[in-house]
Design a protein around this motif. Structure first.
Motif, mmCIF file in Angstrom:
data_model
loop_
_atom_site.group_PDB
_atom_site.id
_atom_site.type_symbol
_atom_site.label_atom_id
_atom_site.label_comp_id
_atom_site.label_asym_id
_atom_site.label_seq_id
_atom_site.Cartn_x
_atom_site.Cartn_y
_atom_site.Cartn_z
ATOM 1 N N ALA A 34 38.304 51.642 40.272
ATOM 2 C CA ALA A 34 39.509 52.973 41.112
ATOM 3 C C ALA A 34 40.243 51.521 41.908
ATOM 4 C CB ALA A 34 39.253 53.296 42.133
ATOM 5 N N ALA A 35 40.163 50.270 42.067
ATOM 6 C CA ALA A 35 41.170 48.976 42.407
ATOM 7 C C ALA A 35 40.919 49.464 44.088
ATOM 8 C CB ALA A 35 42.650 49.049 41.640
ATOM 9 N N PHE A 36 39.746 49.880 44.707
ATOM 10 C CA PHE A 36 39.885 50.224 45.981
ATOM 11 C C PHE A 36 40.479 48.758 47.137
ATOM 12 C CE2 PHE A 36 37.058 49.561 50.168
ATOM 13 C CZ PHE A 36 38.177 51.125 50.325
ATOM 14 N N GLY A 37 40.994 49.163 47.938
ATOM 15 C CA GLY A 37 42.305 48.203 48.780
ATOM 16 C C GLY A 37 43.409 47.513 48.067
ATOM 17 N N LEU A 38 43.407 47.539 47.419
ATOM 18 C CA LEU A 38 44.588 47.272 46.665
ATOM 19 C C LEU A 38 44.758 48.595 45.430
ATOM 20 C CD1 LEU A 38 42.414 44.857 44.303
ATOM 21 C CD2 LEU A 38 43.412 44.369 46.538
ATOM 22 N N GLU A 39 46.895 48.022 45.440
ATOM 23 C CA GLU A 39 47.116 48.923 44.453
ATOM 24 C C GLU A 39 47.016 49.278 43.307
ATOM 25 O OE1 GLU A 39 50.381 50.848 45.970
ATOM 26 O OE2 GLU A 39 49.785 49.544 47.968
ATOM 27 N N GLU A 41 48.416 49.147 40.776
ATOM 28 C CA GLU A 41 48.835 48.450 39.368
ATOM 29 C C GLU A 41 47.887 47.372 39.377
ATOM 30 O OE1 GLU A 41 50.339 50.046 41.776
ATOM 31 O OE2 GLU A 41 50.958 52.153 40.820
ATOM 32 N N GLN A 42 47.333 46.345 40.257
ATOM 33 C CA GLN A 42 46.940 45.445 40.452
ATOM 34 C C GLN A 42 45.704 45.507 39.926
ATOM 35 O OE1 GLN A 42 47.083 44.648 44.624
ATOM 36 N NE2 GLN A 42 48.558 43.615 44.397
ATOM 37 N N GLY A 43 44.819 46.792 39.373
ATOM 38 C CA GLY A 43 43.421 46.619 38.891
ATOM 39 C C GLY A 43 43.167 46.265 37.970
ATOM 40 N N TRP A 44 41.879 45.976 37.688
ATOM 41 C CA TRP A 44 41.626 45.409 36.055
ATOM 42 C C TRP A 44 41.771 46.014 35.052
ATOM 43 C CZ3 TRP A 44 38.231 46.730 32.298
ATOM 44 C CH2 TRP A 44 37.317 47.535 32.543
ATOM 45 N N VAL A 45 41.659 47.234 35.188
ATOM 46 C CA VAL A 45 41.644 48.791 34.319
ATOM 47 C C VAL A 45 43.577 48.603 33.630
ATOM 48 C CG1 VAL A 45 41.952 51.080 33.515
ATOM 49 C CG2 VAL A 45 39.924 50.170 35.386
ATOM 50 N N THR A 46 44.763 48.305 34.917
ATOM 51 C CA THR A 46 45.658 48.689 34.448
ATOM 52 C C THR A 46 46.340 47.331 33.945
ATOM 53 O OG1 THR A 46 46.428 49.436 36.890
ATOM 54 C CG2 THR A 46 48.379 48.107 35.334
ATOM 55 N N LEU A 47 45.273 46.494 34.372
ATOM 56 C CA LEU A 47 45.472 44.769 33.422
ATOM 57 C C LEU A 47 44.948 44.975 32.134
ATOM 58 C CD1 LEU A 47 44.280 42.103 36.179
ATOM 59 C CD2 LEU A 47 46.870 42.828 35.536
ATOM 60 N N LEU A 48 44.134 45.896 31.719
ATOM 61 C CA LEU A 48 44.004 46.314 30.763
ATOM 62 C C LEU A 48 44.255 47.014 29.698
ATOM 63 C CD1 LEU A 48 41.516 46.339 28.290
ATOM 64 C CD2 LEU A 48 41.094 48.498 29.510
ATOM 65 N N GLU A 49 45.229 47.968 30.351
ATOM 66 C CA GLU A 49 46.697 48.272 29.390
ATOM 67 C C GLU A 49 47.276 47.686 29.280
ATOM 68 O OE1 GLU A 49 47.425 51.252 33.040
ATOM 69 O OE2 GLU A 49 45.857 52.664 32.202
ATOM 70 N N GLN A 50 47.228 46.467 30.090
ATOM 71 C CA GLN A 50 48.851 45.968 29.828
ATOM 72 C C GLN A 50 48.904 44.952 28.702
ATOM 73 O OE1 GLN A 50 49.857 43.654 33.423
ATOM 74 N NE2 GLN A 50 50.488 45.562 34.416
ATOM 75 N N ARG A 51 46.784 44.578 28.350
ATOM 76 C CA ARG A 51 46.281 44.020 27.480
ATOM 77 C C ARG A 51 46.397 44.576 26.292
ATOM 78 N NH1 ARG A 51 41.815 39.788 28.525
ATOM 79 N NH2 ARG A 51 43.216 38.638 29.856
ATOM 80 N N LEU A 191 38.878 41.275 34.106
ATOM 81 C CA LEU A 191 39.602 41.489 32.534
ATOM 82 C C LEU A 191 38.810 40.983 32.163
ATOM 83 C CD1 LEU A 191 40.998 43.249 31.010
ATOM 84 C CD2 LEU A 191 42.376 42.270 31.349
ATOM 85 N N ASP A 192 38.943 39.675 31.790
ATOM 86 C CA ASP A 192 38.198 39.150 31.126
ATOM 87 C C ASP A 192 36.709 38.668 30.467
ATOM 88 O OD1 ASP A 192 40.470 37.777 30.722
ATOM 89 O OD2 ASP A 192 40.011 35.989 32.053
ATOM 90 N N ASN A 193 35.525 39.570 32.383
ATOM 91 C CA ASN A 193 34.210 39.538 31.388
ATOM 92 C C ASN A 193 34.143 41.006 31.060
ATOM 93 O OD1 ASN A 193 33.813 37.618 33.211
ATOM 94 N ND2 ASN A 193 33.748 38.853 35.008
ATOM 95 N N ALA A 194 34.673 42.122 30.932
ATOM 96 C CA ALA A 194 34.700 43.043 29.810
ATOM 97 C C ALA A 194 35.435 42.863 28.498
ATOM 98 C CB ALA A 194 35.217 44.432 30.753
ATOM 99 N N TRP A 195 36.579 42.344 28.841
ATOM 100 C CA TRP A 195 37.418 42.307 27.569
ATOM 101 C C TRP A 195 36.588 41.815 25.822
ATOM 102 C CZ3 TRP A 195 41.549 44.145 25.279
ATOM 103 C CH2 TRP A 195 42.351 43.801 24.403
ATOM 104 N N PRO A 196 35.368 40.914 25.964
ATOM 105 C CA PRO A 196 35.712 40.360 24.843
ATOM 106 C C PRO A 196 34.294 41.905 24.064
ATOM 107 C CG PRO A 196 34.718 38.538 26.170
ATOM 108 C CD PRO A 196 35.232 40.256 26.828
ATOM 109 N N SER A 197 33.351 42.718 24.448
ATOM 110 C CA SER A 197 32.954 43.848 24.263
ATOM 111 C C SER A 197 33.722 44.843 23.678
ATOM 112 C CB SER A 197 32.199 45.014 25.756
ATOM 113 O OG SER A 197 30.993 43.797 25.552
ATOM 114 N N ILE A 198 35.161 45.040 24.507
ATOM 115 C CA ILE A 198 36.566 45.856 24.172
ATOM 116 C C ILE A 198 37.226 46.079 22.781
ATOM 117 C CG2 ILE A 198 38.502 46.651 24.666
ATOM 118 C CD1 ILE A 198 37.470 47.172 28.011
#
Length: 204
Positions: A34-39, A41-51, A191-198
C-alpha cells in the motif's frame, strides 16, 4: 473515520468503478504494497503497472492492499474481492503484521492456505510473496514464520517469492525510520524481486 476505514473505503470505491476482466491481477497485501509513508505512485505495485504497460501486457492491476492488515483480515476480505474483480491472478502479500504481533504461525498458515484455496476455486492462479521478521523475535518463532510461506506454497503448488524485501530489509537508505517500511528508493528492488514469478505467469 479511522485510517484503516479510509483505506478500505478507497479500495472499495476503486473496485466498484472498475469492470471485471479476465486480465485482472488482484494484489491483496498490507502496508508494504500500500506504499505506506510514500505517495501511492511511488510504490512497487504502481511500478508493476508501469512495467506491464511498457511490455504491452493488457493486464490491469487492482491493488487491494490495506495498511495494518493481517492474514485473517485478508481472508475475510478475499471472497468479496474475488467476486468483484474476477482476477486471473491473485498475488498475496500478507503475514508481516501477523509476525510483528507474534500471532500464532499455525493460524497464519491456515489463513494463507484458505486464501490460496479460495483463489484457486475462483479459477485464479496464485503467487505468494514471502516475508521474514526481525531476529529479535527469536530463532524459533522466526524460523516457524518463514516456514509458513514455504509450506503453503508447497501444499498448493503455487509460486513463491521467498522474501519480498530481499536486499532491502535492514539496508541503510532503503528502509524508512521505523525500520519496517521500505523507502521510495527500495520500491524498484521489491518489483525486481517479485517480477520473475509474475513474468513466468505471464508466459503461460
Amino acid at each position: 473515520m479511522s485510517v484503516w476505514k479510509k483505506c478500505a473505503a478507497s479500495v472499495l470505491f476503486c473496485l466498484l468503478a472498475m469492470p471485471a476482466s479476465a486480465q485482472n491481477i488482484l494484489l491483496v497485501g498490507d502496508s508494504i504494497s500500500a506504499a505506506f509513508g510514500l505517495e501511492i505512485e511511488q510504490g512497487w505495485v504502481t511500478l508493476l503497472e508501469q512495467r506491464l504497460a511498457e511490455e504491452d501486457h493488457p493486464h490491469e492491476v487492482i491493488n487491494a492492499s490495506v495498511s495494518g492488515d493481517t492474514t485473517a483480515g485478508g481472508l475475510a476480505r478475499l471472497p468479496a474481492l474475488l467476486e468483484q474483480v474476477k482476477p486471473a491472478l491473485v498475488v498475496i502479500e500478507l503475514g508481516g503484521n501477523d509476525g510483528l504481533r507474534a500471532l500464532p504461525t499455525a493460524n497464519m498458515q491456515q489463513n494463507l492456505s484458505a486464501m490460496v484455496a479460495l483463489a484457486r476455486n475462483a479459477d485464479a492462479d496464485v503467487i505468494l510473496l514471502g516475508m521474514r521478521i526481525p531476529p529479535n523475535y527469536g530463532p524459533r518463532y522466526s524460523d516457524a514464520f518463514e516456514k509458513v510461506f514455504i509450506d503453503v506454497a508447497g501444499e498448493h503448488d503455487v509460486a513463491l517469492v521467498p522474501f519480498l524485501l530481499d536486499g532491502v530489509g535492514g539496508v541503510e537508505g532503503l528502509m524508512q525510520g521505523d525500520g519496517v517500511h521500505p523507502t521510495a528508493a527500495a520500491q524498484s528492488i521489491l518489483l525486481d524481486n517479485a517480477w520473475p514469478s509474475i513474468k513466468q505467469w505471464l508466459k503461460q
